[in-house]
Design a protein around this motif. Structure first.
Motif, PDB file in Angstrom:
ATOM      1  N   ALA A 374       0.834  -1.206   0.000  1.00  0.00           N
ATOM      2  CA  ALA A 374       0.000   0.000   0.000  1.00  0.00           C
ATOM      3  C   ALA A 374       0.870   1.257   0.000  1.00  0.00           C
ATOM      4  CB  ALA A 374      -0.931  -0.012   1.199  1.00  0.00           C
ATOM      5  N   TRP A 375       1.912   1.264   0.820  1.00  0.00           N
ATOM      6  CA  TRP A 375       2.821   2.418   0.832  1.00  0.00           C
ATOM      7  C   TRP A 375       3.543   2.555  -0.508  1.00  0.00           C
ATOM      8  CZ3 TRP A 375       2.266   6.439   3.394  1.00  0.00           C
ATOM      9  CH2 TRP A 375       1.954   6.468   4.762  1.00  0.00           C
ATOM     10  N   ALA A 376       3.929   1.442  -1.115  1.00  0.00           N
ATOM     11  CA  ALA A 376       4.620   1.521  -2.407  1.00  0.00           C
ATOM     12  C   ALA A 376       3.753   2.222  -3.448  1.00  0.00           C
ATOM     13  CB  ALA A 376       4.999   0.117  -2.873  1.00  0.00           C
ATOM     14  N   TRP A 377       2.482   1.861  -3.510  1.00  0.00           N
ATOM     15  CA  TRP A 377       1.586   2.516  -4.456  1.00  0.00           C
ATOM     16  C   TRP A 377       1.369   3.978  -4.077  1.00  0.00           C
ATOM     17  CZ3 TRP A 377       0.523   0.983  -9.115  1.00  0.00           C
ATOM     18  CH2 TRP A 377       0.553  -0.371  -9.426  1.00  0.00           C
ATOM     19  N   TYR A 378       1.209   4.262  -2.794  1.00  0.00           N
ATOM     20  CA  TYR A 378       1.002   5.656  -2.357  1.00  0.00           C
ATOM     21  C   TYR A 378       2.189   6.525  -2.779  1.00  0.00           C
ATOM     22  CZ  TYR A 378       0.026   9.664   0.656  1.00  0.00           C
ATOM     23  OH  TYR A 378      -0.222  10.935   1.121  1.00  0.00           O
ATOM     24  N   ILE A 379       3.385   6.012  -2.561  1.00  0.00           N
ATOM     25  CA  ILE A 379       4.587   6.768  -2.918  1.00  0.00           C
ATOM     26  C   ILE A 379       4.706   6.919  -4.427  1.00  0.00           C
ATOM     27  CG2 ILE A 379       7.118   6.676  -2.897  1.00  0.00           C
ATOM     28  CD1 ILE A 379       6.804   5.215  -0.138  1.00  0.00           C
ATOM     29  N   ARG A 380       4.428   5.848  -5.131  1.00  0.00           N
ATOM     30  CA  ARG A 380       4.640   5.849  -6.591  1.00  0.00           C
ATOM     31  C   ARG A 380       3.687   6.796  -7.308  1.00  0.00           C
ATOM     32  NH1 ARG A 380       6.870   6.316 -10.464  1.00  0.00           N
ATOM     33  NH2 ARG A 380       7.549   4.807 -12.030  1.00  0.00           N
ATOM     34  N   ILE A 381       2.443   6.861  -6.862  1.00  0.00           N
ATOM     35  CA  ILE A 381       1.491   7.755  -7.536  1.00  0.00           C
ATOM     36  C   ILE A 381       1.517   9.159  -6.961  1.00  0.00           C
ATOM     37  CG2 ILE A 381      -0.023   5.803  -8.060  1.00  0.00           C
ATOM     38  CD1 ILE A 381      -1.961   6.846  -5.945  1.00  0.00           C
ATOM     39  N   GLY A 382       2.235   9.334  -5.844  1.00  0.00           N
ATOM     40  CA  GLY A 382       2.167  10.604  -5.133  1.00  0.00           C
ATOM     41  C   GLY A 382       3.175  11.640  -5.556  1.00  0.00           C
ATOM     42  N   HIS A 383       4.021  11.342  -6.527  1.00  0.00           N
ATOM     43  CA  HIS A 383       5.086  12.285  -6.887  1.00  0.00           C
ATOM     44  C   HIS A 383       4.541  13.560  -7.505  1.00  0.00           C
ATOM     45  CE1 HIS A 383       8.529   9.846  -5.817  1.00  0.00           C
ATOM     46  NE2 HIS A 383       7.984   8.798  -6.411  1.00  0.00           N
ATOM     47  N   ASP A 384       3.399  13.503  -8.115  1.00  0.00           N
ATOM     48  CA  ASP A 384       2.842  14.709  -8.736  1.00  0.00           C
ATOM     49  C   ASP A 384       1.358  14.841  -8.421  1.00  0.00           C
ATOM     50  OD1 ASP A 384       3.057  17.037 -10.319  1.00  0.00           O
ATOM     51  OD2 ASP A 384       2.152  15.993 -12.004  1.00  0.00           O
ATOM     52  N   GLN A 385       0.957  14.354  -7.262  1.00  0.00           N
ATOM     53  CA  GLN A 385      -0.443  14.442  -6.865  1.00  0.00           C
ATOM     54  C   GLN A 385      -0.558  15.022  -5.463  1.00  0.00           C
ATOM     55  OE1 GLN A 385      -2.978  11.348  -9.428  1.00  0.00           O
ATOM     56  NE2 GLN A 385      -2.358  10.524  -7.461  1.00  0.00           N
ATOM     57  N   THR A 386      -1.753  15.493  -5.174  1.00  0.00           N
ATOM     58  CA  THR A 386      -2.016  16.014  -3.838  1.00  0.00           C
ATOM     59  C   THR A 386      -2.487  14.888  -2.926  1.00  0.00           C
ATOM     60  OG1 THR A 386      -4.338  16.508  -4.305  1.00  0.00           O
ATOM     61  CG2 THR A 386      -2.722  18.211  -4.864  1.00  0.00           C
ATOM     62  N   LEU A 387      -2.620  15.227  -1.658  1.00  0.00           N
ATOM     63  CA  LEU A 387      -3.073  14.243  -0.674  1.00  0.00           C
ATOM     64  C   LEU A 387      -4.428  13.665  -1.064  1.00  0.00           C
ATOM     65  CD1 LEU A 387      -2.900  12.879   2.147  1.00  0.00           C
ATOM     66  CD2 LEU A 387      -3.965  14.946   3.075  1.00  0.00           C
ATOM     67  N   LEU A 388      -5.376  14.522  -1.425  1.00  0.00           N
ATOM     68  CA  LEU A 388      -6.719  14.036  -1.746  1.00  0.00           C
ATOM     69  C   LEU A 388      -6.743  13.266  -3.055  1.00  0.00           C
ATOM     70  CD1 LEU A 388      -8.994  16.998  -0.575  1.00  0.00           C
ATOM     71  CD2 LEU A 388      -8.367  14.906   0.635  1.00  0.00           C
ATOM     72  N   GLN A 389      -5.934  13.667  -4.012  1.00  0.00           N
ATOM     73  CA  GLN A 389      -5.851  12.883  -5.244  1.00  0.00           C
ATOM     74  C   GLN A 389      -5.361  11.467  -4.947  1.00  0.00           C
ATOM     75  OE1 GLN A 389      -3.603  16.092  -7.516  1.00  0.00           O
ATOM     76  NE2 GLN A 389      -4.649  15.067  -9.200  1.00  0.00           N
ATOM     77  N   ASN A 390      -4.394  11.345  -4.055  1.00  0.00           N
ATOM     78  CA  ASN A 390      -3.877  10.029  -3.702  1.00  0.00           C
ATOM     79  C   ASN A 390      -4.894   9.172  -2.962  1.00  0.00           C
ATOM     80  OD1 ASN A 390      -1.278  10.107  -4.799  1.00  0.00           O
ATOM     81  ND2 ASN A 390      -0.340   9.395  -2.907  1.00  0.00           N
ATOM     82  N   LEU A 391      -5.681   9.816  -2.102  1.00  0.00           N
ATOM     83  CA  LEU A 391      -6.588   9.060  -1.229  1.00  0.00           C
ATOM     84  C   LEU A 391      -7.957   8.823  -1.846  1.00  0.00           C
ATOM     85  CD1 LEU A 391      -5.835  10.635   2.266  1.00  0.00           C
ATOM     86  CD2 LEU A 391      -4.915   8.534   1.277  1.00  0.00           C
ATOM     87  N   LEU A 392      -8.255   9.522  -2.938  1.00  0.00           N
ATOM     88  CA  LEU A 392      -9.603   9.446  -3.485  1.00  0.00           C
ATOM     89  C   LEU A 392      -9.949   8.039  -3.976  1.00  0.00           C
ATOM     90  CD1 LEU A 392     -11.799  11.579  -3.731  1.00  0.00           C
ATOM     91  CD2 LEU A 392     -11.142  11.908  -6.112  1.00  0.00           C
ATOM     92  N   LEU A 393      -9.049   7.419  -4.726  1.00  0.00           N
ATOM     93  CA  LEU A 393      -9.341   6.074  -5.234  1.00  0.00           C
ATOM     94  C   LEU A 393      -9.543   5.067  -4.103  1.00  0.00           C
ATOM     95  CD1 LEU A 393      -9.735   4.227  -7.672  1.00  0.00           C
ATOM     96  CD2 LEU A 393      -7.263   3.816  -7.653  1.00  0.00           C
ATOM     97  N   PRO A 394      -8.670   5.008  -3.085  1.00  0.00           N
ATOM     98  CA  PRO A 394      -8.936   4.084  -1.978  1.00  0.00           C
ATOM     99  C   PRO A 394     -10.291   4.300  -1.317  1.00  0.00           C
ATOM    100  CG  PRO A 394      -6.685   4.882  -1.851  1.00  0.00           C
ATOM    101  CD  PRO A 394      -7.344   5.646  -2.948  1.00  0.00           C
ATOM    102  N   VAL A 395     -10.711   5.553  -1.206  1.00  0.00           N
ATOM    103  CA  VAL A 395     -12.013   5.835  -0.595  1.00  0.00           C
ATOM    104  C   VAL A 395     -13.138   5.188  -1.400  1.00  0.00           C
ATOM    105  CG1 VAL A 395     -13.692   7.677  -0.146  1.00  0.00           C
ATOM    106  CG2 VAL A 395     -11.310   7.940   0.592  1.00  0.00           C
TER     107      VAL A 395
END
Length: 462
Positions: A374-395
């Motif tokens: 889960a952290w690997a995906w969060y880090i990998r997609i988070g380089h050019d995204q905001t917190l909410l962009q990262n968390l929206l799909l899991p929600v």
């Protein structure tokens, strides 16, 4: 490049491989298989103009059959098994075209001006094994995926009424696509709030607290929620078409007495928390080339994941608490569906028996791996995204997977594609590796399906 530009070689190869695969499937699997014995007669009834006969074992709405009926009338096709399988095949061929603007959006690049020139990354993603496999059987999966992806694209383009209409159509393939209709709206608004600017000489608009994902901490999530009421009035107008779709869906649920259309006894909603963990493991097993191809490669990703899990006393404590909670949910909410335990024609039957049932402690030993993935995906997609962009799909993944009692790779299809497409910087060598990985899996699974049928068991499939 004109609108009639020739298709790139890789797309021609994709189309050719798909057509030849369908030819092989039709030659070897001459009778409806698995779920096809339910879908094919229903589609043939529609082809005869009989719209009122309904098989009570069918769980999904009639979008697949209507689409086949439209294709029949457009191209004068017959409604035999081989011709009906053209419906998912054509959807599979359209998938790279549907994915191209979404891939371009996340890369912040202009999409190709011609629909006949999909991006290489879109073609690779369209060959994802679960999508590829069900592109040759008369199932709802690929038309459902194409319509859901197109809904997200239209919403991101600000064409909200058209997005809502297509989202409504997508719900006729699979009911839980209503979640992806709402996801399309939510994602479009988070992106809109991130990039909107006030016209010159005007007061700046209210801001949503939404820092870069990799710089954000737990307190930022609280501040983001607290700041939401300030921007809510600016978002309501665009929600109107989606609200109408939501109202129509609510009316269907009330009329139907539930979400599932038929065979309700075997599709009772559940509270299946470990399904979320299975998805993370599934996504990592298939998407590792995208994870591994970031800056610094696997060593850098491992260091970043380790820092997130154990880089400080606080992180270590959070990891310990999360592990304990996950172990508790595995103990309390693991579901062994009768189909999972009895249907030995699916790979999940063997994975469950040979991994999860190997020893009672095995499901708990996998917990640190789930967290790391889960952290690997969060880090990998988070380089050019905001917190909410990262968390929206899991929600939005939660209401999609949590109620499903059966471990079924098809349920992971749309969430995986929407997750993978957020990795914006996969280099060419990473795409080649990913394409070869998918192609190898596709070759093996289809060879087993077509040529390794076992007497008394049947053909093996996802």
């Amino acid at each position: 490049m004109s609108s009639t530009s020739p298709a790139p070689t890789y797309y021609v190869i994709f189309v050719t491989a798909a057509v030849l695969t369908l030819k092989a499937v039709n030659e070897e699997v001459t009778e409806p298989y698995m779920d096809e014995p339910f879908h094919v007669p229903q589609a043939q009834a529609y082809c005869r103009g009989d719209y009122w006969t309904w098989d009570p074992k069918i769980t999904t709405p009639p979008g697949l059959y209507v689409l086949s009926l439209i294709l029949k009338k457009m191209f004068m096709l017959k409604c035999n098994l081989s011709m009906l399988r053209l419906t998912p095949l054509l959807s599979l061929l359209a998938l790279p075209i549907a994915l191209t603007p979404l891939v371009s959006y996340h890369k912040r690049e202009r999409p190709p001006p011609s629909v006949t020139t999909p991006l290489l990354e879109a073609v690779v993603l369209a060959s994802f094994p679960v999508a590829w496999f069900f592109g040759f059987l008369y199932y709802t999966e690929v038309p459902s995926l194409v319509s859901a992806i197109s809904t997200v694209v239209l919403a991101l383009e600000g064409r909200h009424w058209l997005a809502a209409l297509l989202g409504l159509v997508s719900c006729t393939f699979r009911q839980n696509n209503i979640v992806w209709v709402l996801y399309a709206y939510a994602l479009s608004q988070v992106v809109y709030l991130r990039f909107r600017r006030a016209p010159p000489d005007e007061k700046p608009p209210p801001r949503l607290h939404d820092p870069p994902a990799l710089e954000a901490g737990p307190a930022d999530l609280i501040w983001a929620v607290a700041s939401a009421p300030r921007v809510l009035p600016d978002l309501l107008r665009n929600f109107v078409p989606y609200a109408l779709v939501l109202a129509a869906f609510a009316g269907f649920v009330i009329w139907n007495g539930g979400i599932v259309l038929g065979d309700k006894a075997n599709h009772v909603p559940a509270f299946h928390v470990p399904q979320l963990y299975y998805f993370v493991g599934f996504a990592t097993a298939f998407g590792w080339p995208a994870l591994a191809s970031g800056k610094g490669g696997i060593p850098a990703l491992v260091r970043d994941v380790y820092a997130r899990m154990f880089g400080s006393k606080r992180n270590t404590a959070v990891t310990g608490v999360a592990s304990a909670i996950m172990c508790l949910t595995i103990y309390k909410f693991t579901i062994q569906h009768p189909f999972l335990l009895s249907d030995n024609r699916h790979y999940t039957f063997y994975i469950w028996r040979r991994v999860f049932l190997l020893h009672p402690v095995v499901p708990y030993l996998l917990v640190p791996g789930y967290i790391a993935c889960a952290w690997a995906w969060y880090i990998r997609i988070g380089h050019d995204q905001t917190l909410l962009q990262n968390l929206l799909l899991p929600v939005f993944v939660v209401p999609t997977l949590l109620p499903t009692p059966l471990l079924e790779p098809r349920y992971f299809l749309i969430p995986y594609i929407l997750l993978r497409v957020q990795v914006k910087d996969v280099p060419l060598w990473g795409l080649v590796c990913e394409g070869l990985w998918y192609a190898g899996i596709n070759g093996v699974t289809l060879w087993v399906f077509l040529y390794r049928e076992r007497a008394g068991v049947g053909r093996f499939m996802w």
